[in-house]
Design an enzyme around this catalytic site. Structure first.
Site, mmCIF file in Angstrom:
data_model
loop_
_atom_site.group_PDB
_atom_site.id
_atom_site.type_symbol
_atom_site.label_atom_id
_atom_site.label_comp_id
_atom_site.label_asym_id
_atom_site.label_seq_id
_atom_site.Cartn_x
_atom_site.Cartn_y
_atom_site.Cartn_z
ATOM 1 N N GLY A 1 0.881 -1.161 0.000
ATOM 2 C CA GLY A 1 0.000 0.000 0.000
ATOM 3 C C GLY A 1 0.911 1.201 0.000
ATOM 4 C CB CYS A 2 0.498 4.502 -1.322
ATOM 5 S SG CYS A 2 1.251 6.084 -1.363
ATOM 6 C CD GLN A 3 -0.911 7.407 3.275
ATOM 7 O OE1 GLN A 3 -0.264 7.519 4.311
ATOM 8 N NE2 GLN A 3 -1.115 8.439 2.479
#
Ligand SMILES: Cc1ncc(COP(=O)(O)O)c(C=O)c1O
Ligand SMILES: Cc1ncc(COP(=O)(O)O)c(C=O)c1O
Lengths: 410, 144, 410, 144
Positions: free
Chosen positions: B50-52
């Site tokens: 995920g990017c976060q």
């Protein structure tokens, strides 16, 4: 003219604040819809409410406004996908307009498919935005640029098209509707022909999207490009529909922001569709405005729009035929509400100047389609183009004004 | 317990909380206890990026039953990971394939599965379903 | 905090409708200005009045609305030119944003200057939008991509920069202000150094334009790029300033519409500056909104803005220093109101989630600057970034919320 | 007559018109009579390409005085061309260089010189000034 139409024209007009104005103390007759349409209140309100209550940068933001904005933006993508009946939402790429969409293709699809010695095929009735990018691609790649001939009626010469296809161009690009001649091209048939040679087809739908139902799956086009501002939406947003398989195999056009997945000094991997083609902060407000414009059109019913504009077009043609020395430029069998003409011995610019003073917003010139002008051997035309809010009365006023202007200039 | 029963149980647990703070405190607690994945599986091969936040998922298939182990670098994500594992772990491919994640809606944590979050959780659920599909195919082939 | 500031903050806040809202029943604290700013009423009104009264397609239209629109659009260009003190209006190119501006350069300037065996130099603190386009250009051209090192304070290592310059890269690209570290880079000095080797310098001004006075002539930069939406203007408009001599020698980036002069099947000649780089229908509404935003900023005085935001920044740094285990990412000598930090043992995403619930609009993650994250060996940061409407009270609320969130997560 | 006198004369002529129609009728009349350019000069070499209308300009320099002849394919443009020629023809480079075109503002036809019109007229004025500059340079060089 007072017969009953499919749509309640006064009710519709009341939703467009810009129509309710005078220029030089004459009521404005806005017949420049091929250039850009006016915007209904609900589109303007959507922009306003975005900026007054919701504005934030979307994607990747964890906070409330950013999350809500992202959801709204992606819902708008779904609305657009449904509107043109795309198979997947991620086949809808938001751009800044038709020109941007086509330049994206000329770069990304061009780099994928066109090499030294290849060719690209367009038609002789393209807007510069669907002509020059392909021409310049060919110059860059040392490929040949072919242009399908058009007939004196202003239709694509299908026999000539067939001949060109046999040379197996790598890409075919065609206007759905000509912005000068009003010709509705037989794109379904032309796409099928090109697909026999496995050639992908790019459709420039700028003049079609607000005027008839578009179904990209039944057309089977590989790409379909259009601008929001020509379909009652704000400026600064356009759409590129592309078949997933093409979009997946194309390299991104612009880099930065949301379209990136992993970046190191050595290399960058790209995000998946549709983000791969949407570098930088998107124009969220305008995309939401586009969604509102689509809802506006759907409420009226695009088939009703088509019927009504068709009646306007026939009435205008009939009234124009009263005028001596008026020569239509383009007289195709299938046509839309874009009408170009010249008056013998009178320069289009002169007529345009006088018509302007009479409150008529019409366009004069080459309409960014110089190859069409060359074909007909004229410097330019006068063009009127209709939207769903135009009326039969306006056509009458227009014809009266035209007669007056011709008298002044004769 | 069936998948549905576990989901109902979770919904009941969460119904005790009055406000988001209690809910998140519970999630955080769960994130802290989450059955950790063996270190060897906390590698790029098992990573869902995920990017976060990042999620690692390891899956085994034994006796017609799928076992999931997972972890995340963010504790709230890990709390949700924990709930998802509780729901899906120890079931057959067929059960997993027909199950949904509506319990997250019911406890007001649906947003964590939103594609806009890019916290790895949506991809994790997709990945779990994909494993279920693969294992289902494998077991029908074995029986041919 | 109740001392008297240079600007009347309540009066200013009252002009931003979006600030006056609650999320999850908590008053919104909007500290995500580095991503995008909120819009003052006058900007929203400008958009609205454009669409309600003036909307039309500009350039080449002879009719009243089109003429008025063209004049308004070109006046806005003059306003922008004056705002950054460009020598000529035609050095201002309207794009859709910083990312678009830089991609234009990577293509047009890249094609002009960068060939097999050459190199391009950026810094280790660039946003992906000023990193990936140059990296991809280098891959395409078989050129080398160099990255100037940054120090642990989050400053550009000037000795390293000097070493890289000696390798004579063809283009140097530098952020004016880092969107992660807040560093104000010594660009005037860096430009002068590059010019000693006759290397053109591209400045990414996305984070600077709303926060300090920009004078492109005294900076002597060759290009300066920024986005409207980060300076109180609508989304969908950006600017590329470029020195006339460069813009004249570069080939156009996109083709179609207004940027064309003459088109035949064989060739196309292009319009003069600035039109050569503005293909397709421009986003007139947003450009006029940008003009209003500039007037808004000028009314307050950009020097006053700078002073006020500087006080906010210092106050925030002081308050943050109270928090145990808080580590600033970047501690440069010259800094702007962009502050990144991490809390030991707590993941930024977790903090962001809780802060969101407490009404704090802040950003978490890598901020589209993964090379910076690599340098500091962290997955992401929390970032707060100020605009002229933020208050000392908001900073207090933020610090209270942060303490609460840390407590929950410890 | 000086350039200024001619400009004043034109302003006076136009002050007789009550409305735009009369004004444009007059322009059109003038456009029709405009001293045509010799056909050989109506070629690409003398062309000023506006996007909407085209203008041809031919210039001679004789005895310190510049003579302009011009034409356009659009009659209203030609009317304005006629006014510009009336004002500038037969003057010295110095006179032309210091003159302005404010008379067009005064008679309410300024818009025709707008860059947004792209009718060739603005370029024509620029071109006339450029010729004046060149001829001025030439004559000072001759006297050296
Ligand atoms: C057929 C056609 N294609 C392309 C365009 C370009 O659209 P835009 O200026 O919105 O990019 C137009 C607009 O005039 C058009 O009519
Ligand atoms: C330093 C910097 N450069 C470039 C950009 C990209 O700007 P835009 O998304 O408006 O194109 C940003 C925005 O986040 C930025 O902060």
């Amino acid at each position: 003219m007072n017969s009953k139409y499919i749509i309640d024209i006064q009710q519709i007009r009341s939703q467009f604040p810009a129509l309710n104005q005078s220029v030089y103390n004459k009521p404005l007759v806005y017949f420049d819809n091929g250039a850009t349409t006016q915007k209904p209140q609900m589109v303007i309100e959507r922009l306003k409410s975005w900026y007054e209550q919701e504005n934030s940068n979307i994607h990747r933001g964890v906070h409330y406004l950013s999350q809500q904005g992202t959801i709204a933006f992606e819902n708008a993508r779904k609305t657009v996908a449904d509107f043109v009946n795309a198979q997947y939402q991620h086949e809808i790429i938001f751009t800044k307009g038709t020109t941007d969409s086509i330049n994206l293709l000329a770069s990304s699809l061009g780099n994928l498919l066109v090499h030294d010695g290849d060719s690209v095929l367009v038609t002789g009735m393209e807007h510069h935005s669907n002509f020059v990018p392909w021409q310049q691609l060919c110059i860059e790649k040392k490929a040949t640029f072919h242009v399908t001939e058009i007939t004196d009626q202003g239709e694509i010469d299908l026999a000539n098209y067939q001949l060109h296809l046999e040379k197996k161009p790598k890409i075919v690009a065609i206007a759905h509707i000509s912005n000068v001649l009003g010709t509705i091209n037989p794109i379904a048939e032309m796409i099928e022909l090109a697909h026999k040679y496995a050639i992908p087809v790019v459709i420039d739908g700028a003049q079609a999207i607000a005027h008839q139902h578009i179904d990209v799956q039944s057309l089977d086009c590989d790409f379909y490009a259009f601008s929001g501002h020509k379909m009652y939406a704000p400026m600064g947003v356009g759409v590129l529909y592309g078949k997933e398989k093409w979009l997946n195999s194309m390299r991104p056009y612009q880099f930065g922001g949301e379209m990136v997945s992993q970046v190191s000094e050595q290399e960058t991997t790209f995000n998946e569709l549709p983000f791969k083609f949407e570098a930088g902060t998107p124009n969220v407000g305008a995309v939401l405005g586009l969604e509102s414009a689509i809802k506006f059109l759907q409420d009226i019913g695009i088939e009703n729009v088509k019927k009504y504009e068709n009646e306007l077009m026939h009435y205008a043609l009939k009234r124009l035929s009263e005028i001596e020395n008026l020569r239509l430029i383009g007289n195709p069998a299938h046509r839309a509400g874009v009408i170009s003409f010249v008056i013998d011995e009178i320069h289009p610019y002169d007529l345009g100047m006088i018509m302007d003073k009479l409150g008529m917003a019409i366009r004069t010139g080459h309409h960014c389609a110089q190859p069409v002008m060359h074909h007909f051997g004229i410097p330019g035309t006068l063009r009127i183009s209709f939207a769903l809010y135009n009326t039969f009365d306006e056509i009458d006023s227009f014809v009266e004004a035209l007669k007056k202007a011709i008298l002044m200039l004769s | 317990m069936t998948i549905e029963q576990t989901q109902n149980q979770i919904v009941e647990e969460f119904s005790l909380f009055d406000d988001w703070m209690d809910k998140y405190n519970y999630l955080i607690e769960m994130g802290k206890d989450c059955p950790m994945i063996e270190t060897q599986y906390k590698s790029n091969n098992y990573l869902i990026n995920g990017c976060q936040s990042r999620v690692w998922l390891h899956t085994t298939f034994d006796g017609g039953i799928i076992h999931f182990r997972a972890d995340s670098d963010a504790v709230i994500t890990k709390g949700i990971v924990n709930l998802l594992i509780r729901v899906f772990d120890g079931h057959t491919p067929a059960e997993i394939l027909t199950a949904d994640t509506t319990f997250l809606d019911k406890i007001g944590l649906k947003e964590h599965l939103s594609p806009t979050r890019s916290n790895g959780l949506l991809s994790m659920v997709k990945q779990m379903k994909l494993y279920a599909q693969v294992f289902q195919l494998k077991s029908t082939q074995n029986h041919e």
